[in-house]
Design a protein around this motif. Structure first.
Motif, mmCIF file in Angstrom:
data_model
loop_
_atom_site.group_PDB
_atom_site.id
_atom_site.type_symbol
_atom_site.label_atom_id
_atom_site.label_comp_id
_atom_site.label_asym_id
_atom_site.label_seq_id
_atom_site.Cartn_x
_atom_site.Cartn_y
_atom_site.Cartn_z
ATOM 1 N N ARG A 69 4.501 10.863 -6.265
ATOM 2 C CA ARG A 69 5.377 11.269 -7.357
ATOM 3 C C ARG A 69 4.715 11.658 -8.425
ATOM 4 N NH1 ARG A 69 7.901 6.407 -5.389
ATOM 5 N NH2 ARG A 69 7.399 5.133 -7.083
ATOM 6 N N ALA A 70 3.473 11.124 -8.614
ATOM 7 C CA ALA A 70 2.748 11.657 -9.922
ATOM 8 C C ALA A 70 2.053 13.168 -9.789
ATOM 9 C CB ALA A 70 1.533 10.877 -10.170
ATOM 10 N N GLY A 71 2.456 13.482 -8.307
ATOM 11 C CA GLY A 71 1.831 14.971 -8.193
ATOM 12 C C GLY A 71 0.608 15.302 -7.097
ATOM 13 N N TRP A 72 0.053 13.935 -6.812
ATOM 14 C CA TRP A 72 -0.721 13.996 -5.483
ATOM 15 C C TRP A 72 -0.016 14.177 -4.094
ATOM 16 C CZ3 TRP A 72 -5.916 13.923 -7.142
ATOM 17 C CH2 TRP A 72 -6.180 13.636 -8.262
ATOM 18 N N GLU B 149 0.867 -1.204 0.084
ATOM 19 C CA GLU B 149 -0.027 -0.026 0.087
ATOM 20 C C GLU B 149 0.846 1.287 0.002
ATOM 21 O OE1 GLU B 149 -3.317 1.842 3.109
ATOM 22 O OE2 GLU B 149 -3.105 -0.108 3.157
ATOM 23 N N ILE B 150 1.871 1.210 0.637
ATOM 24 C CA ILE B 150 2.850 2.257 0.852
ATOM 25 C C ILE B 150 3.373 2.564 -0.575
ATOM 26 C CG2 ILE B 150 5.222 3.306 1.800
ATOM 27 C CD1 ILE B 150 4.386 1.537 4.414
ATOM 28 N N LYS B 151 3.869 1.391 -1.149
ATOM 29 C CA LYS B 151 4.324 1.968 -2.539
ATOM 30 C C LYS B 151 3.318 2.263 -3.361
ATOM 31 C CE LYS B 151 7.792 -2.114 -2.331
ATOM 32 N NZ LYS B 151 8.273 -3.251 -2.937
ATOM 33 N N VAL B 152 2.080 2.106 -3.258
ATOM 34 C CA VAL B 152 1.037 2.611 -4.238
ATOM 35 C C VAL B 152 1.109 4.253 -4.005
ATOM 36 C CG1 VAL B 152 -1.294 2.777 -4.947
ATOM 37 C CG2 VAL B 152 0.032 0.673 -4.686
ATOM 38 N N MET B 153 0.824 4.336 -2.548
ATOM 39 C CA MET B 153 0.859 5.842 -2.014
ATOM 40 C C MET B 153 1.982 6.776 -2.529
ATOM 41 S SD MET B 153 -2.375 5.778 -1.401
ATOM 42 C CE MET B 153 -2.165 7.786 -0.729
ATOM 43 N N LEU C 227 -2.755 -12.109 -1.764
ATOM 44 C CA LEU C 227 -1.976 -11.748 -3.376
ATOM 45 C C LEU C 227 -2.640 -10.248 -4.197
ATOM 46 C CD1 LEU C 227 -0.384 -13.221 -4.934
ATOM 47 C CD2 LEU C 227 -2.334 -14.132 -6.459
ATOM 48 N N LEU C 228 -3.774 -10.086 -3.548
ATOM 49 C CA LEU C 228 -4.153 -8.661 -4.143
ATOM 50 C C LEU C 228 -3.244 -7.644 -3.917
ATOM 51 C CD1 LEU C 228 -6.412 -6.595 -5.415
ATOM 52 C CD2 LEU C 228 -7.489 -6.800 -3.186
ATOM 53 N N PHE C 229 -2.862 -7.514 -2.575
ATOM 54 C CA PHE C 229 -2.019 -6.617 -1.689
ATOM 55 C C PHE C 229 -0.433 -6.844 -2.207
ATOM 56 C CE2 PHE C 229 -5.498 -5.050 0.237
ATOM 57 C CZ PHE C 229 -5.250 -3.813 0.962
ATOM 58 N N TYR C 230 -0.099 -7.910 -2.340
ATOM 59 C CA TYR C 230 1.198 -8.086 -2.644
ATOM 60 C C TYR C 230 1.524 -7.709 -4.207
ATOM 61 C CZ TYR C 230 5.493 -11.025 -3.629
ATOM 62 O OH TYR C 230 6.837 -11.554 -3.907
ATOM 63 N N LEU C 231 0.537 -7.940 -5.195
ATOM 64 C CA LEU C 231 0.869 -7.517 -6.447
ATOM 65 C C LEU C 231 0.192 -6.202 -6.867
ATOM 66 C CD1 LEU C 231 -0.234 -10.845 -8.227
ATOM 67 C CD2 LEU C 231 1.997 -10.242 -7.469
ATOM 68 N N LEU C 232 -0.392 -5.373 -5.881
ATOM 69 C CA LEU C 232 -0.760 -4.162 -5.866
ATOM 70 C C LEU C 232 0.236 -2.955 -6.375
ATOM 71 C CD1 LEU C 232 -3.594 -2.863 -5.691
ATOM 72 C CD2 LEU C 232 -3.066 -2.128 -3.216
ATOM 73 N N PRO C 233 1.575 -3.066 -6.068
ATOM 74 C CA PRO C 233 2.209 -1.990 -6.550
ATOM 75 C C PRO C 233 2.296 -2.183 -8.131
ATOM 76 C CG PRO C 233 3.396 -3.071 -4.587
ATOM 77 C CD PRO C 233 2.081 -3.814 -4.783
ATOM 78 N N GLY C 234 2.155 -3.141 -8.742
ATOM 79 C CA GLY C 234 2.038 -3.449 -10.183
ATOM 80 C C GLY C 234 0.959 -2.354 -10.734
ATOM 81 N N GLN C 235 0.070 -2.286 -10.120
ATOM 82 C CA GLN C 235 -0.963 -1.683 -10.513
ATOM 83 C C GLN C 235 -0.981 0.053 -10.102
ATOM 84 O OE1 GLN C 235 -3.510 -2.961 -12.428
ATOM 85 N NE2 GLN C 235 -1.933 -4.578 -12.419
ATOM 86 N N SER C 236 0.157 0.645 -9.849
ATOM 87 C CA SER C 236 0.238 1.885 -9.406
ATOM 88 C C SER C 236 -0.032 2.754 -10.563
ATOM 89 C CB SER C 236 1.561 2.077 -8.587
ATOM 90 O OG SER C 236 1.557 1.294 -7.418
ATOM 91 N N GLU C 237 0.746 2.519 -11.289
ATOM 92 C CA GLU C 237 0.713 3.310 -12.630
ATOM 93 C C GLU C 237 -0.669 3.320 -13.172
ATOM 94 O OE1 GLU C 237 1.283 6.249 -15.518
ATOM 95 O OE2 GLU C 237 2.656 5.732 -13.888
ATOM 96 N N ARG C 238 -1.232 2.107 -13.192
ATOM 97 C CA ARG C 238 -2.648 1.995 -13.885
ATOM 98 C C ARG C 238 -3.625 2.884 -12.905
ATOM 99 N NH1 ARG C 238 -5.883 -1.896 -16.378
ATOM 100 N NH2 ARG C 238 -4.525 -3.612 -16.110
ATOM 101 N N ILE C 239 -3.614 3.007 -11.660
ATOM 102 C CA ILE C 239 -4.353 3.793 -10.944
ATOM 103 C C ILE C 239 -3.834 5.359 -11.168
ATOM 104 C CG2 ILE C 239 -4.991 4.500 -8.361
ATOM 105 C CD1 ILE C 239 -4.030 1.623 -7.419
ATOM 106 N N ALA C 240 -2.676 5.686 -11.026
ATOM 107 C CA ALA C 240 -2.394 6.917 -11.471
ATOM 108 C C ALA C 240 -2.852 7.497 -12.639
ATOM 109 C CB ALA C 240 -1.007 7.082 -11.525
ATOM 110 N N LYS C 241 -2.947 6.807 -13.921
ATOM 111 C CA LYS C 241 -3.553 7.163 -15.007
ATOM 112 C C LYS C 241 -4.890 7.240 -15.008
ATOM 113 C CE LYS C 241 -3.425 5.470 -19.894
ATOM 114 N NZ LYS C 241 -3.259 4.542 -20.986
ATOM 115 N N TRP C 242 -5.679 6.419 -14.413
ATOM 116 C CA TRP C 242 -7.196 6.380 -14.164
ATOM 117 C C TRP C 242 -7.528 7.665 -13.383
ATOM 118 C CZ3 TRP C 242 -10.503 7.278 -10.185
ATOM 119 C CH2 TRP C 242 -11.908 6.858 -10.595
#
Length: 532
Positions: free
Chosen positions: A240-243, A231-235, A509-524
Motif C-alpha cells: 500500500r506504501a507503493g512497493w 507477516e502478510i499484514k506487514v507485506m 510475540l515478535l511476529f504477533y506484534l509485528l504488524p504494529g511495526q509496519s509503518e516504522r518499516i515503511a518509513k525506514w
C-alpha cells in the motif's frame, strides 16, 4: 528457527510452528503492545567497503541440464491425456473431457537466469474439481503466505537422490495405473509430464503482474518457514506504501538424506500413500454438494456421508504412513566424542551452505528476470526483506546480487546457523546431530560451532560483510529461543551495528506484534532507499 528436514519433515515443522504459535499467542498475546526499542545504527558502517564472496565459495550448480530441461518442457501440462488413437468425443464423462481439453497449467515463460531455471505459469489448476481446487489454493496460502505462480529450479534439485527416487516411483506408479486404464479400455491416461519435467520441483515463487503505475521500488520477499497473518499484514502495508513484492518460499532444509538401509522400507509406504491419494481423488469426484467457503470446512465433510467412514480411515492411515516416512527418511548427522571434528564441521558447513545458496540463487534469478523482462520496473531500487528463515537467507542472497540491491530488512534473523539449529527450542532446528540418538555434550557442540565457522562460506556470520556500505534494518526479540537471541546479537555486531528494533519478547510475540511495526518499516525504507 525455520530450518526443516526434507519434504515430510518440512510439512511437519510447518505444522509444529503453526500449533505452537497459536498456543503461545493464545496464552500470552492478548492485549499486549510489547516493549519495542529503536536503536539508530552506527553511521560508520555505511562508509565501509563490502567484502565480496568469491566465485569459488559458492556451491557448484550447472546450467546445461537446466537448458536441456527447458528445451524439452511442453508449454501445456495436463494431468490426463487421451489414450493413443482415442478422440475427445470417446470420453463419456464430462468432467474428464474438460480435464483433458484444458491444461492444468501453461508455461508462459521459462529461462535460465543465473544458476536457476525460472518457470512462470499461467492459470494453474490444482484439482479438476473446483471446490478441491479452492481448498488447495487456500492451504497453499496458509502455509507459504502467498499463492505461487512460478518455480525456480537448480541442478542440485534435479540430481538429489531422494527427489529422484520419488520422481522415479511416481513415473512407474502412473505407468501401472495407465496399464489398468488400458485393460479397462478407457480412452484416457494419466499424464506423466509434470513428474517427468520437474514442473513442481524447486522453490515456489510469486511473480506479480506488470504494473500500470510505477511502484516505489521492488521488494524481494523471503518468507518465514510457515505462512502467517502477521507477516502478510506487514507485506500488505508495504504494498500500500507503493512497493511491489516478488515472493519466495524460503527453504533451508539440511539433512543427509534417507539412510540407505531405510530406502527399501520406504518404497511400499510411498506406494500405499499414492494409492490412498488416488482413492481419495476417486471418492472426491463423487463428492457432497457442501458449498466451499473457506479452509475451515472439514475436508471429510466435503465427501458424501456414505463415503466419510472410508475417507476417515484412509486419512488416518495416511497420517500414520507420513509419520513412518518421516522417521525413515529423516537422516541424522552421526557424530560422537572422539570422531573427526573437522570432518563433521566441514560436512555440516557444506550442507548448510548448499541450503542457503538455493535461496540466494532464486533471488539472483528474480533480479535477472526483472532486468531482462520487466520494463515496468526498470530503474527501480531493489530491497531484500526476509522473515525468520528468510532472514537467515537474506545475507547470502544480498551477497549474491550485492551490486543490484540497495537495502535489506531482516526480521528474527541470526548468525552461526549451526549454533542456532542446535540451541533452537523449535524441534531440532532442522539439523539433527546425534551420537547414538542422544544429543551431544555441550562442550563437544561448542567445539563444533567454532570449527564450523572456519569452513562455512555462506553463513550470515561471513556474508554479513557483503552488506557493509548499505542500509540495513534488523528487528528481533531479545528473548527469542526459536532463533536464539544471542545469534541475533551476533549478526547485529557482524553487520557493524546497523539500525535495529528490539522487542522484549520471544519469536512468537515478535511476529504477533509485528504488524504494529509496519509503518516504522515503511518509513525506514522511505528514508533510506533512493527514489527512482
Amino acid at each position: 528457527m525455520g530450518m526443516a528436514s526434507g519434504a515430510s519433515g518440512g510439512t511437519l515443522a510447518r505444522m509444529l510452528v503453526a500449533a505452537a504459535g497459536i498456543g503461545i499467542i493464545g496464552v500470552f498475546g492478548g492485549g499486549m503492545s510489547g516493549c519495542w526499542t529503536y536503536h539508530k545504527g552506527d553511521p560508520a558502517r555505511l562508509s565501509r567497503e563490502p567484502v565480496v564472496v568469491q566465485p569459488g565459495d559458492w556451491p557448484l550448480r550447472t546450467t546445461e541440464v537446466l537448458e536441456n530441461l527447458a528445451a524439452k518442457t511442453p508449454k501445456e501440462i495436463r494431468r490426463f491425456e487421451l489414450a493413443p488413437g482415442a478422440k475427445l468425443k470417446d470420453v463419456q464423462d464430462a468432467k474428464m473431457r474438460e480435464a483433458i481439453a484444458k491444461p492444468d497449467m501453461t508455461v508462459v515463460h521459462q529461462g535460465v537466469y543465473g544458476k536457476c531455471l525460472l518457470r512462470v505459469f499461467g492459470e494453474m489448476v490444482r484439482s479438476t474439481d473446483k471446490q478441491r481446487d479452492q481448498q488447495i489454493r487456500a492451504q497453499e496460502k496458509k502455509w507459504t503466505g502467498f499463492e505461487s505462480n512460478a518455480r525456480t529450479l537448480t541442478s542440485r534439485t534435479i540430481s538429489n537422490p531422494d527427489a529422484e527416487a520419488v520422481r522415479k516411483f511416481f513415473l512407474e506408479f502412473n505407468q501401472l495405473l495407465n496399464e489398468d486404464l488400458a485393460e479397462e479400455k478407457l480412452p484416457y491416461r494419466y499424464s506423466i509430464d509434470s513428474t517427468r519435467y520437474h514442473i513442481t520441483s524447486g522453490l515456489a515463487v510469486r511473480i506479480p503482474p506488470e504494473q500500470v503505475t510505477k511502484p516505489r521500488g521492488v521488494l524481494i520477499h523471503l518468507t518465514a518457514l510457515v505462512g502467517n497473518p502477521f507477516e502478510i499484514k506487514v507485506m500488505d502495508h508495504l504494498e500500500r506504501a507503493g512497493w511491489i513484492s516478488f515472493d519466495i518460499d524460503t527453504q533451508t532444509s539440511v539433512f543427509p538424506g534417507t539412510p540407505e538401509k531405510n530406502r527399501a522400507k520406504t518404497e511400499p509406504l510411498i506406494k500405499r500413500e499414492a494409492e490412498i491419494d488416488s482413492r481419495l481423488e476417486q471418492l472426491f469426484a463423487d463428492k457432497s454438494n457442501v458449498p466451499f467457503t473457506d479452509s475451515r470446512i472439514s475436508y471429510v465433510n466435503l465427501f458424501k456421508p456414505e463415503h466419510r467412514p472410508e475417507v476417515t480411515r484412509l486419512m488416518e492411515e495416511r497420517e500414520k504412513i507420513s509419520k513412518q516416512l518421516e522417521k525413515l527418511t529423516r537422516g541424522t548427522f552421526e557424530f560422537c566424542p572422539g570422531d573427526d571434528a573437522d570432518a563433521m564441521a566441514a560436512l555440516l558447513a557444506s550442507e548448510l551452505d548448499n541450503a542457503i545458496a538455493g535461496n540466494a540463487y532464486a533471488v539472483e534469478a528474480i533480479v535477472e528476470y526483472i532486468k531482462r523482462n520487466r520494463q515496468d520496473l526498470d530503474g527501480l531500487p531493489i530491497v531484500v526483506i526476509g522473515f525468520s528463515a528468510g532472514g537467515l537467507a537474506t545475507p547470502a542472497s544480498v551477497a549474491r546480487v550485492r551490486d543490484k540491491v540497495e537495502a535489506a530488512v531482516m526480521v528474527g534473523a541470526g548468525a552461526n546457523l549451526l549454533r542456532l539449529s542446535q540451541e533452537s527450542t523449535l524441534t531440532d532446528g532442522g539439523v539433527r546431530l546425534r551420537c547414538e540418538d542422544k544429543k551431544l555434550p555441550r562442550s563437544v557442540r561448542e567445539d563444533l560451532y567454532v570449527r564450523y565457522l572456519k569452513y562455512t562460506k555462506l553463513d550470515p556470520y561471513h556474508t554479513s560483510q557483503a552488506m557493509m556500505g548499505m542500509p540495513v534494518l534488523m528487528l528481533h526479540g531479545s528473548w527469542d529461543e526459536w532463533v536464539p537471541a544471542r545469534g541475533g546479537e551476533l549478526l547485529w555486531e557482524r553487520l557493524g551495528k546497523p539500525d535495529r528494533v528490539t522487542l522484549a519478547g520471544g519469536h512468537t510475540l515478535l511476529f504477533y506484534l509485528l504488524p504494529g511495526q509496519s509503518e516504522r518499516i515503511a518509513k525506514w525504507l522511505e528514508e533510506n532507499v533512493r527514489r527512482p
